[in-house]
Motif scaffolding. Sequence first.
Motif, PDB file in Angstrom:
ATOM      1  N   ALA A 132      27.340 -30.180   2.641  1.00 48.80           N
ATOM      2  CA  ALA A 132      27.052 -31.330   1.780  1.00 48.80           C
ATOM      3  C   ALA A 132      25.534 -31.431   1.605  1.00 48.80           C
ATOM      4  O   ALA A 132      24.773 -31.014   2.476  1.00 48.80           O
ATOM      5  CB  ALA A 132      27.602 -32.606   2.404  1.00 48.80           C
ATOM      6  N   PHE A 133      25.120 -31.985   0.499  1.00 50.81           N
ATOM      7  CA  PHE A 133      23.697 -32.096   0.197  1.00 50.81           C
ATOM      8  C   PHE A 133      23.336 -33.536  -0.111  1.00 50.81           C
ATOM      9  O   PHE A 133      24.117 -34.266  -0.718  1.00 50.81           O
ATOM     10  CB  PHE A 133      23.347 -31.197  -1.005  1.00 50.81           C
ATOM     11  CG  PHE A 133      23.508 -29.739  -0.705  1.00 50.81           C
ATOM     12  CD1 PHE A 133      22.450 -29.000  -0.236  1.00 50.81           C
ATOM     13  CD2 PHE A 133      24.735 -29.115  -0.868  1.00 50.81           C
ATOM     14  CE1 PHE A 133      22.599 -27.648   0.065  1.00 50.81           C
ATOM     15  CE2 PHE A 133      24.899 -27.780  -0.579  1.00 50.81           C
ATOM     16  CZ  PHE A 133      23.826 -27.045  -0.108  1.00 50.81           C
ATOM     17  N   ASP A 134      22.138 -33.946   0.313  1.00 44.16           N
ATOM     18  CA  ASP A 134      21.633 -35.290   0.045  1.00 44.16           C
ATOM     19  C   ASP A 134      20.803 -35.326  -1.227  1.00 44.16           C
ATOM     20  O   ASP A 134      20.837 -36.291  -1.975  1.00 44.16           O
ATOM     21  CB  ASP A 134      20.750 -35.783   1.202  1.00 44.16           C
ATOM     22  CG  ASP A 134      21.505 -35.904   2.500  1.00 44.16           C
ATOM     23  OD1 ASP A 134      22.671 -36.320   2.475  1.00 44.16           O
ATOM     24  OD2 ASP A 134      20.922 -35.561   3.552  1.00 44.16           O
ATOM     25  N   LEU A 135      20.022 -34.275  -1.448  1.00 41.60           N
ATOM     26  CA  LEU A 135      19.057 -34.263  -2.539  1.00 41.60           C
ATOM     27  C   LEU A 135      18.958 -32.864  -3.120  1.00 41.60           C
ATOM     28  O   LEU A 135      18.905 -31.878  -2.380  1.00 41.60           O
ATOM     29  CB  LEU A 135      17.676 -34.696  -2.005  1.00 41.60           C
ATOM     30  CG  LEU A 135      16.506 -34.673  -2.971  1.00 41.60           C
ATOM     31  CD1 LEU A 135      16.674 -35.726  -4.064  1.00 41.60           C
ATOM     32  CD2 LEU A 135      15.199 -34.901  -2.214  1.00 41.60           C
ATOM     33  N   VAL A 136      18.920 -32.774  -4.438  1.00 37.28           N
ATOM     34  CA  VAL A 136      18.702 -31.505  -5.140  1.00 37.28           C
ATOM     35  C   VAL A 136      17.423 -31.678  -5.955  1.00 37.28           C
ATOM     36  O   VAL A 136      17.347 -32.556  -6.807  1.00 37.28           O
ATOM     37  CB  VAL A 136      19.894 -31.163  -6.061  1.00 37.28           C
ATOM     38  CG1 VAL A 136      19.594 -29.917  -6.887  1.00 37.28           C
ATOM     39  CG2 VAL A 136      21.166 -30.981  -5.245  1.00 37.28           C
ATOM     40  N   VAL A 137      16.420 -30.874  -5.658  1.00 37.93           N
ATOM     41  CA  VAL A 137      15.158 -30.903  -6.394  1.00 37.93           C
ATOM     42  C   VAL A 137      15.181 -29.712  -7.331  1.00 37.93           C
ATOM     43  O   VAL A 137      15.402 -28.577  -6.905  1.00 37.93           O
ATOM     44  CB  VAL A 137      13.952 -30.825  -5.430  1.00 37.93           C
ATOM     45  CG1 VAL A 137      12.645 -30.908  -6.214  1.00 37.93           C
ATOM     46  CG2 VAL A 137      14.025 -31.934  -4.391  1.00 37.93           C
ATOM     47  N   VAL A 138      14.991 -29.967  -8.617  1.00 39.89           N
ATOM     48  CA  VAL A 138      15.179 -28.926  -9.625  1.00 39.89           C
ATOM     49  C   VAL A 138      14.096 -29.043 -10.698  1.00 39.89           C
ATOM     50  O   VAL A 138      13.582 -30.125 -10.954  1.00 39.89           O
ATOM     51  CB  VAL A 138      16.604 -29.049 -10.227  1.00 39.89           C
ATOM     52  CG1 VAL A 138      16.793 -30.337 -10.956  1.00 39.89           C
ATOM     53  CG2 VAL A 138      16.965 -27.879 -11.103  1.00 39.89           C
ATOM     54  N   SER A 139      13.770 -27.914 -11.310  1.00 42.97           N
ATOM     55  CA  SER A 139      12.813 -27.937 -12.417  1.00 42.97           C
ATOM     56  C   SER A 139      13.528 -28.440 -13.668  1.00 42.97           C
ATOM     57  O   SER A 139      14.751 -28.416 -13.739  1.00 42.97           O
ATOM     58  CB  SER A 139      12.224 -26.538 -12.646  1.00 42.97           C
ATOM     59  OG  SER A 139      12.982 -25.806 -13.576  1.00 42.97           O
ATOM     60  N   PRO A 140      12.791 -28.870 -14.684  1.00 40.42           N
ATOM     61  CA  PRO A 140      13.423 -29.411 -15.891  1.00 40.42           C
ATOM     62  C   PRO A 140      13.859 -28.363 -16.910  1.00 40.42           C
ATOM     63  O   PRO A 140      14.274 -28.715 -18.006  1.00 40.42           O
ATOM     64  CB  PRO A 140      12.329 -30.306 -16.474  1.00 40.42           C
ATOM     65  CG  PRO A 140      11.066 -29.661 -16.047  1.00 40.42           C
ATOM     66  CD  PRO A 140      11.346 -29.087 -14.685  1.00 40.42           C
ATOM     67  N   LEU A 141      13.799 -27.091 -16.573  1.00 41.91           N
ATOM     68  CA  LEU A 141      14.258 -26.070 -17.508  1.00 41.91           C
ATOM     69  C   LEU A 141      15.778 -26.125 -17.617  1.00 41.91           C
ATOM     70  O   LEU A 141      16.474 -26.414 -16.645  1.00 41.91           O
ATOM     71  CB  LEU A 141      13.806 -24.678 -17.055  1.00 41.91           C
ATOM     72  CG  LEU A 141      12.285 -24.470 -17.018  1.00 41.91           C
ATOM     73  CD1 LEU A 141      11.955 -23.095 -16.465  1.00 41.91           C
ATOM     74  CD2 LEU A 141      11.679 -24.651 -18.399  1.00 41.91           C
ATOM     75  N   THR A 142      16.292 -25.845 -18.786  1.00 39.85           N
ATOM     76  CA  THR A 142      17.728 -25.970 -19.037  1.00 39.85           C
ATOM     77  C   THR A 142      18.548 -25.141 -18.054  1.00 39.85           C
ATOM     78  O   THR A 142      19.532 -25.608 -17.504  1.00 39.85           O
ATOM     79  CB  THR A 142      18.054 -25.573 -20.490  1.00 39.85           C
ATOM     80  OG1 THR A 142      17.337 -26.452 -21.364  1.00 39.85           O
ATOM     81  CG2 THR A 142      19.531 -25.691 -20.775  1.00 39.85           C
ATOM     82  N   ARG A 143      18.154 -23.887 -17.831  1.00 36.93           N
ATOM     83  CA  ARG A 143      18.951 -23.019 -16.948  1.00 36.93           C
ATOM     84  C   ARG A 143      19.005 -23.532 -15.513  1.00 36.93           C
ATOM     85  O   ARG A 143      20.010 -23.357 -14.826  1.00 36.93           O
ATOM     86  CB  ARG A 143      18.433 -21.585 -16.996  1.00 36.93           C
ATOM     87  CG  ARG A 143      17.001 -21.429 -16.503  1.00 36.93           C
ATOM     88  CD  ARG A 143      16.522 -19.995 -16.730  1.00 36.93           C
ATOM     89  NE  ARG A 143      15.122 -19.811 -16.442  1.00 36.93           N
ATOM     90  CZ  ARG A 143      14.150 -19.941 -17.349  1.00 36.93           C
ATOM     91  NH1 ARG A 143      14.432 -20.273 -18.587  1.00 36.93           N
ATOM     92  NH2 ARG A 143      12.899 -19.724 -16.998  1.00 36.93           N
ATOM     93  N   THR A 144      17.944 -24.178 -15.040  1.00 33.75           N
ATOM     94  CA  THR A 144      17.955 -24.699 -13.672  1.00 33.75           C
ATOM     95  C   THR A 144      18.808 -25.966 -13.586  1.00 33.75           C
ATOM     96  O   THR A 144      19.538 -26.152 -12.611  1.00 33.75           O
ATOM     97  CB  THR A 144      16.532 -24.966 -13.157  1.00 33.75           C
ATOM     98  OG1 THR A 144      15.885 -25.913 -14.011  1.00 33.75           O
ATOM     99  CG2 THR A 144      15.719 -23.686 -13.114  1.00 33.75           C
ATOM    100  N   CYS A 145      18.728 -26.796 -14.609  1.00 36.97           N
ATOM    101  CA  CYS A 145      19.575 -28.003 -14.636  1.00 36.97           C
ATOM    102  C   CYS A 145      21.048 -27.623 -14.752  1.00 36.97           C
ATOM    103  O   CYS A 145      21.902 -28.221 -14.081  1.00 36.97           O
ATOM    104  CB  CYS A 145      19.158 -28.920 -15.785  1.00 36.97           C
ATOM    105  SG  CYS A 145      17.530 -29.674 -15.566  1.00 36.97           S
TER     106      CYS A 145
END
Length: 196
Positions: free
Chosen positions: A114-127
């Motif tokens: 399970a995960f609490d937080l997902v930090v991601v870049s705003p690029l479409t492929r990463t989202c």
Amino acid sequence: MATNFFGLKKSSSSGALNAMEGDGFEYSLGPPDSGFSIFLADRTKKIHFIRHAEGFHNVATKETGSNDCLLRGDEPASAHPLYDSRLTAKGIAQSEALRTHLASRPSGARSFTAFDLVVVSPLTRTCETALHVFGQPREPGKPAFLDQKDAPKNSPEYASGVKVAPPRFLVREECRERWGHYVCDGRRSITEIAAE
């Protein structure tokens, strides 16, 4: 066990210092000399780094054998077909396979990760990768106990009716791999991405 002058005990088998034996936290997940305690595991955060799945820009560079297909040429970068490149069908399948893997990978006291937080870049492929791997995020500002979902299907927790909070998503420009040289690294507006 022999004791050194710091008061730490030495393992009779390996001779290594063991600060955990005899300190009241002997409940271990491994052999006594491993130094891993359940007490520490409950107070430790794990960080997983996941790269985005296959995007159309990855396919294009593989087919052409170079990154030249990602240069903008005379047109505006946003007019290029690989601008802010999306996931391929294979990339979506890779993301869903990772979701399935994490749903059956034990972590902590659960039969799944399970995960609490997902930090991601705003690029479409990463989202897109984040959405396919982790599902819909928790609503901004909503506490975990008010946003419970079913545990992963086929898990003992699901069969028992256990609920789990989805992770929060934090989208940050600083997570981008690189800026500006290739069209695939350009970003559409947040409004446009969010609408999808």
